[in-house]
Scaffold this active site. Structure first.
Site, PDB file in Angstrom:
ATOM      1  N   GLU A 185      90.134 -72.848  79.941  1.00 26.98           N
ATOM      2  CA  GLU A 185      89.373 -71.845  79.189  1.00 26.98           C
ATOM      3  C   GLU A 185      88.435 -71.106  80.129  1.00 26.98           C
ATOM      4  O   GLU A 185      88.210 -71.528  81.266  1.00 26.98           O
ATOM      5  CB  GLU A 185      88.539 -72.528  78.096  1.00 26.98           C
ATOM      6  CG  GLU A 185      87.498 -73.500  78.645  1.00 26.98           C
ATOM      7  CD  GLU A 185      86.887 -74.379  77.584  1.00 26.98           C
ATOM      8  OE1 GLU A 185      87.646 -74.857  76.722  1.00 26.98           O
ATOM      9  OE2 GLU A 185      85.665 -74.584  77.626  1.00 26.98           O
ATOM     10  N   ARG A 213      79.533 -67.383  79.727  1.00 26.17           N
ATOM     11  CA  ARG A 213      78.079 -67.546  79.654  1.00 26.17           C
ATOM     12  C   ARG A 213      77.623 -68.290  80.892  1.00 26.17           C
ATOM     13  O   ARG A 213      78.452 -68.723  81.703  1.00 26.17           O
ATOM     14  CB  ARG A 213      77.723 -68.373  78.420  1.00 26.17           C
ATOM     15  CG  ARG A 213      78.527 -69.686  78.364  1.00 26.17           C
ATOM     16  CD  ARG A 213      78.125 -70.585  77.234  1.00 26.17           C
ATOM     17  NE  ARG A 213      79.084 -71.656  77.008  1.00 26.17           N
ATOM     18  CZ  ARG A 213      79.170 -72.777  77.706  1.00 26.17           C
ATOM     19  NH1 ARG A 213      78.350 -72.968  78.725  1.00 26.17           N
ATOM     20  NH2 ARG A 213      80.065 -73.710  77.409  1.00 26.17           N
TER      21      ARG A 213
END
Length: 506
Positions: free
Chosen positions: A288, A292
């Protein structure tokens, strides 16, 4: 550069962002729930606004309330930190539509890669290998079971949005899958506001390794090296290190090239982390993209000297990335221990409450990111992470030695923490050899008990012995004048941080 931003988060990450903003002359606005009124991120900011009661759905996951606070405080931008709404495309869009810069990827980019399942589609299209899994999200336990039978047990149920091990369950049988489905779905919804799940193959004994990237406009991308994240308890990272002891030069180049390839293919911008698992045969599979700043970002900062939050602010405000890959130097090694408010002796149950005393460690190469202080309150509603202890040194051996000393020095009284777990890890032979994997820690902790625990009757015996000594000892004729050291008096009078210039509700 921005003049004023709102930080849509709490605790240590909010405080960490505030510190960089202070250095850059940027005013900060904090938000807080009722149990966080006394939090250090509130008292360290320039302004603070109440956004609701304790439960995340009523506070830190409430987009409408956060945007309202941003409008009221007249900020230019919003930094989401990590967790909560940090990877939520709806939140980024609400910020953009209200005239605020979202410090992170745009809502459009987040929409493309926020859903982990969909981001795997981008990876496949870019020629990046992925973990085998279902071709669509699953809406029910029945659908999950159908996909699991196609893939073959064991499988993982995973949250399509968010991360940190929440909304994730391993299922080795159909019964385990059916039992874990609703729990995983509930965790995903409460943690990230999205209940969607997908199914992928569970790999045996993989290494979990990620690459920290900074992506500016016009396709300019640099990396800050990899982080080894394989020490996990129930899929939640506990300890991270850089560089990975599992990689040689050839594997490291392969890993970084795959990460950069994916970032360029998706048009990603700002700071991010591309996560992979490395199978036992040394092959990388894309997991993934974390869109952030990461919890463990500090060890990448320590070995490169680059302030990742500062780079986020520059990219968001000035639309540029001044760094080139040739400028980035990697110095030594670094290790991060996540200190959680949990009781390891009682199955890692949460340990909220008041911190009676907090003494952070010090010394060369030691960094502590925490919002704790004497008297700090740890609420029951949020993630149990209360501190990050990171150390940097010339090599892995020096780093491990420094961390052992740091954990011995650290004091957190009033609540239970996972410090003893880290001390156990640092003494383990396989860890010292760098020979571990993502399922290693669960095996190590099976049946584990903290060393050196003192039984209640032993405490009572020591107390009575000390008391007996005090009673029988001769009394010295001391004057009643307060002879406390002036240094101690100054320390006792010093308050933690400063009160925010404006705290809504006070």
């Amino acid at each position: 550069m921005f003049r004023k931003i709102l930080i849509a988060n709490r605790g240590e990450i909010a405080l960490r962002i505030i510190r960089t903003c202070k250095r850059l002359g940027i005013k900060t606005v904090a938000i807080y729930s009722d149990p966080d009124l006394e939090s250090k991120h509130v008292t360290s900011s320039d302004e603070a606004y109440r956004i609701g009661s304790g439960p995340p759905a009523e506070s830190y996951l409430n987009i409408e309330k956060i945007v309202r606070a941003a409008k009221k405080s007249r900020v230019e931008a919003v930094h989401p930190g990590y967790g909560f709404l940090a990877e939520n495309a709806d939140f980024a869009r609400a910020c953009e539509e209200s005239g605020f810069v979202f410090i992170g990827p745009s809502s459009k980019v987040l929409g493309n890669v926020a859903n982990k399942f969909e981001s795997k589609g981008f990876a496949k299209a870019a020629g990046v290998p992925v973990v085998p899994g279902a071709n669509s999200e699953v809406q029910s336990a029945e659908e999950a079971l159908t996909e699991a039978r196609k893939i073959g047990f064991p499988v993982l149920l995973k949250a399509a949005f968010g991360g940190g091990g929440r909304g994730m369950r391993i299922a080795r049988t159909a019964t385990e899958l059916e039992k874990g489905f609703e729990t995983a779905r509930s965790e995903a919804n409460s943690g990230f506001g999205h209940p969607e799940l997908y199914v992928e193959k569970f790999l045996q004994e993989p290494r979990h390794i990620e690459v920290q990237i900074l992506a500016g406009p016009r396709g300019r991308v640099v990396h800050l090296g990899e982080r080894e994240c394989s020490l996990q308890r129930r899929y939640q990272k506990i300890l991270e290190e850089t560089p990975s002891p599992a990689l040689d030069t050839e594997k490291r180049k392969r890993l970084v090239s795959l990460a950069l390839k994916l970032v360029r293919a998706t048009g990603y911008q700002n700071a991010g982390t591309v996560e992979f698992v490395m199978s036992r045969d040394g092959k990388f599979h894309y997991l993934e993209t974390n869109k952030r700043i990461q919890v463990e970002h500090l060890i990448s900062e320590m070995v490169t000297g680059i302030d990742i939050v500062e780079q986020q602010l520059i990219m968001a405000s000035e639309h540029r990335l001044d760094l080139s890959q040739n400028e980035i130097r990697f110095n030594g090694a670094a290790l991060n221990c996540r200190i959680n408010a949990e009781d390891p002796s009682r199955g890692f149950i949460p340990s909220p409450g008041r911190v009676d005393r907090f003494v952070p460690p010090g010394g060369p190469g030691v960094r502590v990111d925490s919002a704790l202080y004497n008297g700090a309150f740890v609420p029951e509603y949020y993630d149990s992470l209360v501190a990050k202890v990171a150390v940097q040194g010339l090599d892995r051996a020096e780093v491990i030695g420094r961390m052992k000393v740091a954990l011995t020095e650290m004091i957190v009284d009033g609540i239970k923490t996972t410090i003893p777990v880290h001390q156990t890890i640092l003494e383990d032979r396989k860890f010292l050899q760098g020979n571990y994997h993502a399922q290693f820690l669960d095996s190590l902790l099976s049946g584990w008990k903290p060393h050196g625990e003192i039984a209640p009757d032993e405490i009572a015996a020591v107390f009575l012995a000390i008391r007996r000594k005090m009673v029988t000892a001769p009394t010295l004729n001391l004057q009643t004048t307060d002879r406390r050291s002036r240094w101690r008096s100054i320390l006792e009078e010093t308050k933690v941080g400063k009160q925010a210039l404006y705290v809504e509700g006070l």
